[in-house]
Design a protein around this motif. Sequence first.
Motif, PDB file in Angstrom:
ATOM      1  N   ILE A  37     -37.519  -9.698   7.889  1.00 41.22           N
ATOM      2  CA  ILE A  37     -37.402 -10.541   6.691  1.00 41.22           C
ATOM      3  C   ILE A  37     -37.838  -9.783   5.442  1.00 41.22           C
ATOM      4  CG2 ILE A  37     -38.390 -12.552   5.523  1.00 41.22           C
ATOM      5  CD1 ILE A  37     -38.315 -14.027   8.154  1.00 41.22           C
ATOM      6  N   GLY A  38     -38.932  -9.035   5.535  1.00 36.06           N
ATOM      7  CA  GLY A  38     -39.425  -8.307   4.371  1.00 36.06           C
ATOM      8  C   GLY A  38     -38.447  -7.254   3.886  1.00 36.06           C
ATOM      9  N   ALA A  39     -37.905  -6.462   4.816  1.00 34.82           N
ATOM     10  CA  ALA A  39     -36.938  -5.428   4.451  1.00 34.82           C
ATOM     11  C   ALA A  39     -35.666  -6.051   3.895  1.00 34.82           C
ATOM     12  CB  ALA A  39     -36.609  -4.565   5.669  1.00 34.82           C
ATOM     13  N   ALA A  40     -35.203  -7.143   4.514  1.00 29.63           N
ATOM     14  CA  ALA A  40     -33.992  -7.822   4.041  1.00 29.63           C
ATOM     15  C   ALA A  40     -34.195  -8.415   2.651  1.00 29.63           C
ATOM     16  CB  ALA A  40     -33.589  -8.920   5.024  1.00 29.63           C
ATOM     17  N   THR A  41     -35.381  -8.959   2.391  1.00 30.51           N
ATOM     18  CA  THR A  41     -35.669  -9.551   1.080  1.00 30.51           C
ATOM     19  C   THR A  41     -35.749  -8.472   0.005  1.00 30.51           C
ATOM     20  OG1 THR A  41     -36.871 -11.358   2.139  1.00 30.51           O
ATOM     21  CG2 THR A  41     -37.269 -11.016  -0.203  1.00 30.51           C
ATOM     22  N   ALA A  42     -36.318  -7.322   0.345  1.00 33.13           N
ATOM     23  CA  ALA A  42     -36.353  -6.211  -0.610  1.00 33.13           C
ATOM     24  C   ALA A  42     -34.933  -5.746  -0.932  1.00 33.13           C
ATOM     25  CB  ALA A  42     -37.169  -5.055  -0.031  1.00 33.13           C
ATOM     26  N   ALA A  43     -34.088  -5.639   0.099  1.00 34.08           N
ATOM     27  CA  ALA A  43     -32.691  -5.235  -0.114  1.00 34.08           C
ATOM     28  C   ALA A  43     -31.938  -6.296  -0.915  1.00 34.08           C
ATOM     29  CB  ALA A  43     -32.004  -5.008   1.228  1.00 34.08           C
ATOM     30  N   GLN A  44     -32.248  -7.557  -0.658  1.00 37.43           N
ATOM     31  CA  GLN A  44     -31.641  -8.657  -1.413  1.00 37.43           C
ATOM     32  C   GLN A  44     -31.967  -8.547  -2.902  1.00 37.43           C
ATOM     33  OE1 GLN A  44     -33.805 -12.288  -1.173  1.00 37.43           O
ATOM     34  NE2 GLN A  44     -31.978 -13.587  -1.156  1.00 37.43           N
ATOM     35  N   HIS A  45     -33.219  -8.289  -3.231  1.00 38.46           N
ATOM     36  CA  HIS A  45     -33.626  -8.145  -4.633  1.00 38.46           C
ATOM     37  C   HIS A  45     -32.980  -6.916  -5.267  1.00 38.46           C
ATOM     38  CE1 HIS A  45     -36.655 -11.197  -3.749  1.00 38.46           C
ATOM     39  NE2 HIS A  45     -36.927 -11.239  -5.033  1.00 38.46           N
ATOM     40  N   HIS A  46     -32.920  -5.816  -4.522  1.00 44.67           N
ATOM     41  CA  HIS A  46     -32.284  -4.601  -5.051  1.00 44.67           C
ATOM     42  C   HIS A  46     -30.815  -4.857  -5.357  1.00 44.67           C
ATOM     43  CE1 HIS A  46     -31.229  -0.364  -5.488  1.00 44.67           C
ATOM     44  NE2 HIS A  46     -30.239  -0.565  -4.623  1.00 44.67           N
ATOM     45  N   CYS A  47     -30.123  -5.501  -4.432  1.00 42.28           N
ATOM     46  CA  CYS A  47     -28.696  -5.772  -4.597  1.00 42.28           C
ATOM     47  C   CYS A  47     -28.458  -6.756  -5.749  1.00 42.28           C
ATOM     48  CB  CYS A  47     -28.133  -6.325  -3.292  1.00 42.28           C
ATOM     49  SG  CYS A  47     -26.342  -6.331  -3.201  1.00 42.28           S
ATOM     50  N   LEU A 120     -46.414 -13.138  -4.865  1.00 41.37           N
ATOM     51  CA  LEU A 120     -45.248 -12.775  -4.060  1.00 41.37           C
ATOM     52  C   LEU A 120     -43.940 -12.936  -4.839  1.00 41.37           C
ATOM     53  CD1 LEU A 120     -45.965 -14.133  -0.456  1.00 41.37           C
ATOM     54  CD2 LEU A 120     -45.582 -11.761  -1.141  1.00 41.37           C
ATOM     55  N   MET A 121     -43.909 -13.875  -5.781  1.00 40.84           N
ATOM     56  CA  MET A 121     -42.693 -14.043  -6.591  1.00 40.84           C
ATOM     57  C   MET A 121     -42.419 -12.812  -7.448  1.00 40.84           C
ATOM     58  SD  MET A 121     -42.460 -17.998  -7.837  1.00 40.84           S
ATOM     59  CE  MET A 121     -43.938 -17.918  -8.826  1.00 40.84           C
ATOM     60  N   TRP A 122     -43.468 -12.058  -7.749  1.00 40.97           N
ATOM     61  CA  TRP A 122     -43.323 -10.863  -8.590  1.00 40.97           C
ATOM     62  C   TRP A 122     -43.202  -9.575  -7.786  1.00 40.97           C
ATOM     63  CZ3 TRP A 122     -42.917 -10.458 -13.917  1.00 40.97           C
ATOM     64  CH2 TRP A 122     -43.139 -11.631 -14.640  1.00 40.97           C
ATOM     65  N   VAL A 123     -43.695  -9.563  -6.544  1.00 39.54           N
ATOM     66  CA  VAL A 123     -43.810  -8.309  -5.789  1.00 39.54           C
ATOM     67  C   VAL A 123     -42.466  -7.617  -5.606  1.00 39.54           C
ATOM     68  CG1 VAL A 123     -44.258  -7.376  -3.499  1.00 39.54           C
ATOM     69  CG2 VAL A 123     -45.962  -8.784  -4.585  1.00 39.54           C
ATOM     70  N   TYR A 124     -41.474  -8.353  -5.106  1.00 41.07           N
ATOM     71  CA  TYR A 124     -40.171  -7.720  -4.852  1.00 41.07           C
ATOM     72  C   TYR A 124     -39.453  -7.326  -6.147  1.00 41.07           C
ATOM     73  CZ  TYR A 124     -40.716  -8.887   0.073  1.00 41.07           C
ATOM     74  OH  TYR A 124     -41.173  -8.969   1.370  1.00 41.07           O
ATOM     75  N   PRO A 125     -39.459  -8.172  -7.188  1.00 44.13           N
ATOM     76  CA  PRO A 125     -38.868  -7.731  -8.455  1.00 44.13           C
ATOM     77  C   PRO A 125     -39.550  -6.490  -9.033  1.00 44.13           C
ATOM     78  CG  PRO A 125     -39.052 -10.118  -8.445  1.00 44.13           C
ATOM     79  CD  PRO A 125     -39.766  -9.626  -7.214  1.00 44.13           C
ATOM     80  N   VAL A 126     -40.879  -6.431  -8.947  1.00 45.79           N
ATOM     81  CA  VAL A 126     -41.592  -5.248  -9.440  1.00 45.79           C
ATOM     82  C   VAL A 126     -41.214  -4.026  -8.603  1.00 45.79           C
ATOM     83  CG1 VAL A 126     -43.875  -4.178  -9.672  1.00 45.79           C
ATOM     84  CG2 VAL A 126     -43.522  -6.536 -10.430  1.00 45.79           C
ATOM     85  N   MET A 127     -41.105  -4.202  -7.296  1.00 47.09           N
ATOM     86  CA  MET A 127     -40.784  -3.094  -6.397  1.00 47.09           C
ATOM     87  C   MET A 127     -39.448  -2.456  -6.736  1.00 47.09           C
ATOM     88  SD  MET A 127     -40.148  -3.188  -2.277  1.00 47.09           S
ATOM     89  CE  MET A 127     -41.592  -4.193  -2.011  1.00 47.09           C
ATOM     90  N   VAL A 128     -38.429  -3.286  -7.018  1.00 49.38           N
ATOM     91  CA  VAL A 128     -37.090  -2.736  -7.245  1.00 49.38           C
ATOM     92  C   VAL A 128     -36.882  -2.282  -8.689  1.00 49.38           C
ATOM     93  CG1 VAL A 128     -36.129  -4.153  -5.395  1.00 49.38           C
ATOM     94  CG2 VAL A 128     -36.028  -4.990  -7.743  1.00 49.38           C
ATOM     95  N   ASN A 129     -37.848  -2.549  -9.555  1.00 47.91           N
ATOM     96  CA  ASN A 129     -37.707  -2.137 -10.950  1.00 47.91           C
ATOM     97  C   ASN A 129     -38.610  -0.975 -11.335  1.00 47.91           C
ATOM     98  OD1 ASN A 129     -35.922  -3.973 -12.859  1.00 47.91           O
ATOM     99  ND2 ASN A 129     -36.795  -5.321 -11.294  1.00 47.91           N
ATOM    100  N   PHE A 130     -39.679  -0.750 -10.548  1.00 47.60           N
ATOM    101  CA  PHE A 130     -40.629   0.311 -10.881  1.00 47.60           C
ATOM    102  C   PHE A 130     -40.979   1.096  -9.625  1.00 47.60           C
ATOM    103  CE2 PHE A 130     -41.389  -3.191 -13.851  1.00 47.60           C
ATOM    104  CZ  PHE A 130     -41.249  -2.546 -15.066  1.00 47.60           C
ATOM    105  N   SER A 135     -49.862  -0.336  -3.188  1.00 51.33           N
ATOM    106  CA  SER A 135     -51.057  -0.925  -3.803  1.00 51.33           C
ATOM    107  C   SER A 135     -50.845  -1.134  -5.302  1.00 51.33           C
ATOM    108  CB  SER A 135     -52.273  -0.032  -3.559  1.00 51.33           C
ATOM    109  OG  SER A 135     -52.051   1.280  -4.064  1.00 51.33           O
ATOM    110  N   GLU A 136     -50.174  -0.185  -5.960  1.00 47.14           N
ATOM    111  CA  GLU A 136     -49.889  -0.325  -7.394  1.00 47.14           C
ATOM    112  C   GLU A 136     -48.907  -1.458  -7.644  1.00 47.14           C
ATOM    113  OE1 GLU A 136     -50.379   4.415  -8.593  1.00 47.14           O
ATOM    114  OE2 GLU A 136     -48.408   3.594  -8.138  1.00 47.14           O
ATOM    115  N   ILE A 137     -47.916  -1.607  -6.772  1.00 43.27           N
ATOM    116  CA  ILE A 137     -46.931  -2.678  -6.916  1.00 43.27           C
ATOM    117  C   ILE A 137     -47.603  -4.039  -6.799  1.00 43.27           C
ATOM    118  CG2 ILE A 137     -44.939  -3.769  -5.797  1.00 43.27           C
ATOM    119  CD1 ILE A 137     -44.004  -0.906  -5.078  1.00 43.27           C
ATOM    120  N   VAL A 138     -48.485  -4.190  -5.806  1.00 35.63           N
ATOM    121  CA  VAL A 138     -49.175  -5.468  -5.602  1.00 35.63           C
ATOM    122  C   VAL A 138     -50.110  -5.752  -6.773  1.00 35.63           C
ATOM    123  CG1 VAL A 138     -50.794  -6.727  -4.142  1.00 35.63           C
ATOM    124  CG2 VAL A 138     -49.001  -5.334  -3.103  1.00 35.63           C
ATOM    125  N   PHE A 139     -50.829  -4.731  -7.228  1.00 37.34           N
ATOM    126  CA  PHE A 139     -51.746  -4.927  -8.359  1.00 37.34           C
ATOM    127  C   PHE A 139     -50.985  -5.320  -9.622  1.00 37.34           C
ATOM    128  CE2 PHE A 139     -53.959  -3.212 -12.104  1.00 37.34           C
ATOM    129  CZ  PHE A 139     -55.165  -3.912 -12.008  1.00 37.34           C
TER     130      PHE A 139
END
Length: 203
Positions: A37-47, A120-130, A135-139
């Motif tokens: 689920i985590g990997a799929a959600t990250a790919a979903q946000h990237h796409c 969590l609402m910000w984690v995946y958007p931050v991950m695919v944009n920066f 640890s930096e992404i979560v912070f």
Amino acid sequence: MKFFEYDGGFMRTATILSRLTLLNLLWLACCIPLVTIGAATAAQHHCAACLMRGDIHIGGNFKEGLRLYWKKGTVIWICSAVLGTAFGMACYMLELGSMPYKNILMIMAGIAFLTMALVLMWVYPVMVNFSGKLSEIVFNSFIFAFMYAPVTLIAAVFYGIAAFLFLRFLATRLLVILFGPTVVVYCTLVLFEKVFQKYKKKE
């Protein structure tokens, strides 16, 4: 008619919605093993982020998202699932028990769970944009969630509406399953983009 022209608003909206539906079905299929689920959600946000910028190649972008973010996405999913289960068990034990200050502990557990959900609402958007370590992404997600509290609340409303429609009405439940989660992700990315632009310029 101009209404049905390819560059018209109706056709652009229909194209985006069809791509989001395809992306949502792909995401649902990849979530079936649960551990993915985590990997799929990250790919979903990237796409969805690529689609927001005009790239309509769903399959290729989804594969690229899996390749780039599967490790971080999986770690985030496992950690959030463990923490969510811990919060649930803590609340259940507090509800059954008769320990002192039970109400205060329940409130503290609720605040902790709400904080995790907002971050969590910000984690995946931050991950695919920066770029950066997990640890930096979560912070940074934690900082964004509270520094831009009004934006966070609007995003929470998006998710709340989707959850309400899914639970309340049968007809809308089918629509939510078809494309709801990915539409919410897309709208959230559009909302967060104004915030991210400030920091992308600095970066």
